[in-house]
Design a protein around this motif. Structure first.
Motif, mmCIF file in Angstrom:
data_model
loop_
_atom_site.group_PDB
_atom_site.id
_atom_site.type_symbol
_atom_site.label_atom_id
_atom_site.label_comp_id
_atom_site.label_asym_id
_atom_site.label_seq_id
_atom_site.Cartn_x
_atom_site.Cartn_y
_atom_site.Cartn_z
ATOM 1 N N ILE A 30 -16.108 -16.137 98.642
ATOM 2 C CA ILE A 30 -16.607 -15.852 97.176
ATOM 3 C C ILE A 30 -17.223 -14.294 97.374
ATOM 4 C CG2 ILE A 30 -18.665 -16.155 95.915
ATOM 5 C CD1 ILE A 30 -18.744 -19.112 96.894
ATOM 6 N N ALA A 31 -17.719 -13.848 98.329
ATOM 7 C CA ALA A 31 -18.012 -12.536 98.145
ATOM 8 C C ALA A 31 -16.743 -11.521 98.376
ATOM 9 C CB ALA A 31 -18.713 -12.080 99.661
ATOM 10 N N GLY A 32 -15.688 -11.799 99.027
ATOM 11 C CA GLY A 32 -14.551 -10.925 99.068
ATOM 12 C C GLY A 32 -13.718 -11.103 97.785
ATOM 13 N N PHE A 33 -13.620 -12.492 97.106
ATOM 14 C CA PHE A 33 -12.863 -12.731 96.056
ATOM 15 C C PHE A 33 -13.749 -12.106 94.671
ATOM 16 C CE2 PHE A 33 -11.231 -15.445 92.668
ATOM 17 C CZ PHE A 33 -10.003 -15.229 92.630
ATOM 18 N N GLY A 50 -16.085 -9.845 94.535
ATOM 19 C CA GLY A 50 -16.273 -8.143 94.618
ATOM 20 C C GLY A 50 -17.344 -7.697 93.875
ATOM 21 N N GLY A 51 -17.431 -6.455 93.726
ATOM 22 C CA GLY A 51 -18.312 -5.608 92.668
ATOM 23 C C GLY A 51 -20.002 -5.961 93.239
ATOM 24 N N LYS A 52 -20.554 -6.116 92.383
ATOM 25 C CA LYS A 52 -22.065 -6.261 92.776
ATOM 26 C C LYS A 52 -22.473 -7.456 93.579
ATOM 27 C CE LYS A 52 -23.814 -3.445 88.710
ATOM 28 N NZ LYS A 52 -24.712 -3.533 87.405
ATOM 29 N N VAL A 53 -21.706 -8.433 93.012
ATOM 30 C CA VAL A 53 -21.894 -9.749 93.980
ATOM 31 C C VAL A 53 -21.892 -9.631 95.310
ATOM 32 C CG1 VAL A 53 -21.309 -12.126 94.120
ATOM 33 C CG2 VAL A 53 -21.702 -11.067 91.882
ATOM 34 N N ASP A 54 -20.485 -8.991 95.621
ATOM 35 C CA ASP A 54 -19.990 -8.768 97.084
ATOM 36 C C ASP A 54 -21.071 -7.765 97.650
ATOM 37 O OD1 ASP A 54 -18.446 -8.640 99.431
ATOM 38 O OD2 ASP A 54 -17.629 -6.671 98.732
ATOM 39 N N ASN A 55 -21.595 -7.062 96.975
ATOM 40 C CA ASN A 55 -22.567 -5.879 97.502
ATOM 41 C C ASN A 55 -24.028 -6.608 97.792
ATOM 42 O OD1 ASN A 55 -23.310 -3.406 98.462
ATOM 43 N ND2 ASN A 55 -24.346 -2.959 96.272
ATOM 44 N N VAL A 56 -24.279 -7.304 96.982
ATOM 45 C CA VAL A 56 -25.553 -8.079 97.404
ATOM 46 C C VAL A 56 -25.390 -9.185 98.411
ATOM 47 C CG1 VAL A 56 -27.340 -9.966 96.404
ATOM 48 C CG2 VAL A 56 -26.473 -7.806 95.259
ATOM 49 N N MET A 57 -24.494 -9.888 98.339
ATOM 50 C CA MET A 57 -24.051 -10.999 99.531
ATOM 51 C C MET A 57 -23.950 -10.368 100.857
ATOM 52 S SD MET A 57 -21.598 -13.545 97.284
ATOM 53 C CE MET A 57 -21.659 -14.677 98.626
ATOM 54 N N MET A 58 -23.262 -9.155 100.839
ATOM 55 C CA MET A 58 -22.900 -8.673 102.164
ATOM 56 C C MET A 58 -24.042 -7.926 102.609
ATOM 57 S SD MET A 58 -20.310 -9.977 102.817
ATOM 58 C CE MET A 58 -20.073 -9.420 104.288
ATOM 59 N N ARG A 59 -25.024 -7.437 101.858
ATOM 60 C CA ARG A 59 -26.227 -6.589 102.323
ATOM 61 C C ARG A 59 -27.301 -7.531 103.163
ATOM 62 N NH1 ARG A 59 -23.303 -3.601 100.801
ATOM 63 N NH2 ARG A 59 -22.796 -3.987 102.893
ATOM 64 N N ILE A 60 -27.102 -9.237 102.485
ATOM 65 C CA ILE A 60 -27.830 -10.232 103.214
ATOM 66 C C ILE A 60 -27.324 -10.515 104.453
ATOM 67 C CG2 ILE A 60 -28.516 -12.300 102.745
ATOM 68 C CD1 ILE A 60 -28.525 -12.227 99.846
ATOM 69 N N ILE A 63 -9.910 -11.655 102.576
ATOM 70 C CA ILE A 63 -9.741 -12.026 101.331
ATOM 71 C C ILE A 63 -9.872 -10.801 100.394
ATOM 72 C CG2 ILE A 63 -11.063 -12.976 99.274
ATOM 73 C CD1 ILE A 63 -10.027 -15.203 100.989
ATOM 74 N N LEU A 64 -10.254 -9.361 100.873
ATOM 75 C CA LEU A 64 -10.135 -8.389 100.131
ATOM 76 C C LEU A 64 -8.615 -7.783 100.395
ATOM 77 C CD1 LEU A 64 -13.669 -6.432 101.402
ATOM 78 C CD2 LEU A 64 -12.921 -7.292 99.243
ATOM 79 N N GLN A 65 -8.131 -8.118 101.354
ATOM 80 C CA GLN A 65 -6.573 -7.564 101.626
ATOM 81 C C GLN A 65 -5.742 -8.790 100.802
ATOM 82 O OE1 GLN A 65 -5.812 -7.438 105.837
ATOM 83 N NE2 GLN A 65 -6.961 -5.739 105.932
ATOM 84 N N ARG A 101 -7.007 -22.789 97.101
ATOM 85 C CA ARG A 101 -5.733 -23.316 97.166
ATOM 86 C C ARG A 101 -4.632 -22.139 97.685
ATOM 87 N NH1 ARG A 101 -4.192 -28.029 94.727
ATOM 88 N NH2 ARG A 101 -2.397 -27.721 95.933
ATOM 89 N N HIS A 102 -5.207 -20.837 97.393
ATOM 90 C CA HIS A 102 -4.180 -19.899 97.573
ATOM 91 C C HIS A 102 -4.871 -18.803 98.728
ATOM 92 C CE1 HIS A 102 -1.374 -20.894 94.651
ATOM 93 N NE2 HIS A 102 -2.374 -21.215 93.909
ATOM 94 N N LEU A 103 -6.190 -18.320 98.552
ATOM 95 C CA LEU A 103 -6.514 -17.444 99.579
ATOM 96 C C LEU A 103 -7.034 -17.769 100.690
ATOM 97 C CD1 LEU A 103 -8.502 -15.187 96.776
ATOM 98 C CD2 LEU A 103 -6.263 -14.821 98.173
ATOM 99 N N ILE A 104 -7.909 -18.805 100.881
ATOM 100 C CA ILE A 104 -8.536 -19.489 102.080
ATOM 101 C C ILE A 104 -7.177 -19.946 102.998
ATOM 102 C CG2 ILE A 104 -9.879 -21.274 103.063
ATOM 103 C CD1 ILE A 104 -11.750 -20.840 100.810
#
Length: 313
Positions: A130-133, A135-145, A197-199, A222-225
């Motif tokens: 979810i964080a990688g797909f 992205g943006g602020k959601v990814d930033n907050v989740m990865m800081r945790i 996922i970022l790639q 169905r596609h990324l994971i």
């Protein structure tokens, strides 16, 4: 367009037998998983490790079922017996068969390791995905945790949680240990999946799925994971021995499984009381821990090479 029948046939000459050999398919076309299995089979160390892991699992399940001894049966007339005879690994201070107790300990340790790895897989895959797909602020907050959790040694979380469970219910069962390991060990899985996922989300097949109207959830599930499955399998294979070692360490400190149940770490802790008089009581459970962890680590290394598409030849 000129009729093909009007072409000068002298311009074309059939291939010779020697030239036809160059047109032959030297290697048959195989799928990704079949090719990965072929590469894994060529790695003798990984195959031996896989066989050892399977044997350990089979022994841990079957030996306690067919043995005439139980893990908690005391025989005070035959305490601290040396290995040999009816007691292959000898007996402990209470006359309990050490071989059966080691097999029971391996069963509990493997159960805890596999269960914790599966739970960490589910949490880490979806959190990182979810964080990688998104992205943006959601990814930033989740990865800081994740960074905050990752900055503190995992073993501290686990010890604090196990101490809390012990003080709350007076003991630590298998469920408490699995919960303690599952709360903290998913961080590494999340970071690995997020990087993949970022790639992958910039690839053309994701753009095609979006053009066909696929939802974000469908694209992720169905596609990324599924395209991250190689990294997930390798990480999970390495998580299992890490969880087994942590459980053994906690049991050695007295924060593990309650008596009379015994894990491999509990057996090592009990053997320390008579290590200089009866060293075999420590040797066998310690050897079981080393064999299981080493086998999983070597198997994980073999899977890393086998599942890497760059290694295709």
């Amino acid at each position: 367009m000129e009729n093909l029948n009007d072409l000068d046939k002298s311009l074309f000459t059939p291939l010779s037998a020697e030239e036809k050999k160059f047109e032959q398919v030297v290697r048959p076309s195989v799928g990704y998983w079949k090719d990965a299995w072929r590469r894994l089979k060529s790695n003798k160390v990984a195959i031996v490790s896989l066989i050892v892991v399977i044997l350990c699992i089979v022994a841990a399940i079957s030996v306690p079922l067919v043995s005439s001894f139980t893990y908690d049966a005391n025989d005070l007339t035959n305490t601290n017996a040396n290995p040999g005879g009816a007691h292959i690994f000898g007996t402990d201070a209470l006359g309990r068969d050490l071989f059966v107790r080691v097999m029971y300990g391996a069963r509990y340790s493997l159960t805890i390791g596999v269960a914790a790895a599966i739970i960490n897989l589910v949490i880490g895959v979806f959190y990182g995905g979810i964080a990688g797909f998104i992205g943006g602020k959601v990814d930033n907050v989740m990865m800081r945790i994740v960074d905050v959790l990752y900055s503190i040694p995992t073993i501290i979380y686990v010890i604090l949680l196990m101490a809390f469970f012990t003080s709350k219910d007076g003991g630590s069962g298998i469920g408490n240990i699995i919960i303690a390991l599952s709360i903290s060990y998913w961080v590494g899985m999340a970071r690995i999946v997020r990087g993949d996922i970022l790639q992958l989300k910039e690839q053309d097949f994701v753009l095609a799925a979006k053009s066909l109207g696929a939802s974000k959830a469908r694209i992720l599930v169905r596609h990324l994971i599924p395209n991250c499955v190689s990294s997930i399998i390798v990480t999970m294979t390495l998580l299992i021995p890490e969880a087994i070692f942590t459980e053994a360490f906690l049991s050695f400190l007295g924060l593990g499984i309650n008596a009379p149940l015994a894990s491999l770490g509990t057996l090592c802790n009990d053997a320390m009381k008579a290590i200089y008089v009866h060293p075999y009581q420590l040797f066998f459970p310690a050897a079981a821990i080393c064999i299981i962890i080493l086998s999983f680590n070597l198997l994980g290394d073999g899977l890393t090479e086998a599942l890497d598409p760059k290694n295709q030849r």
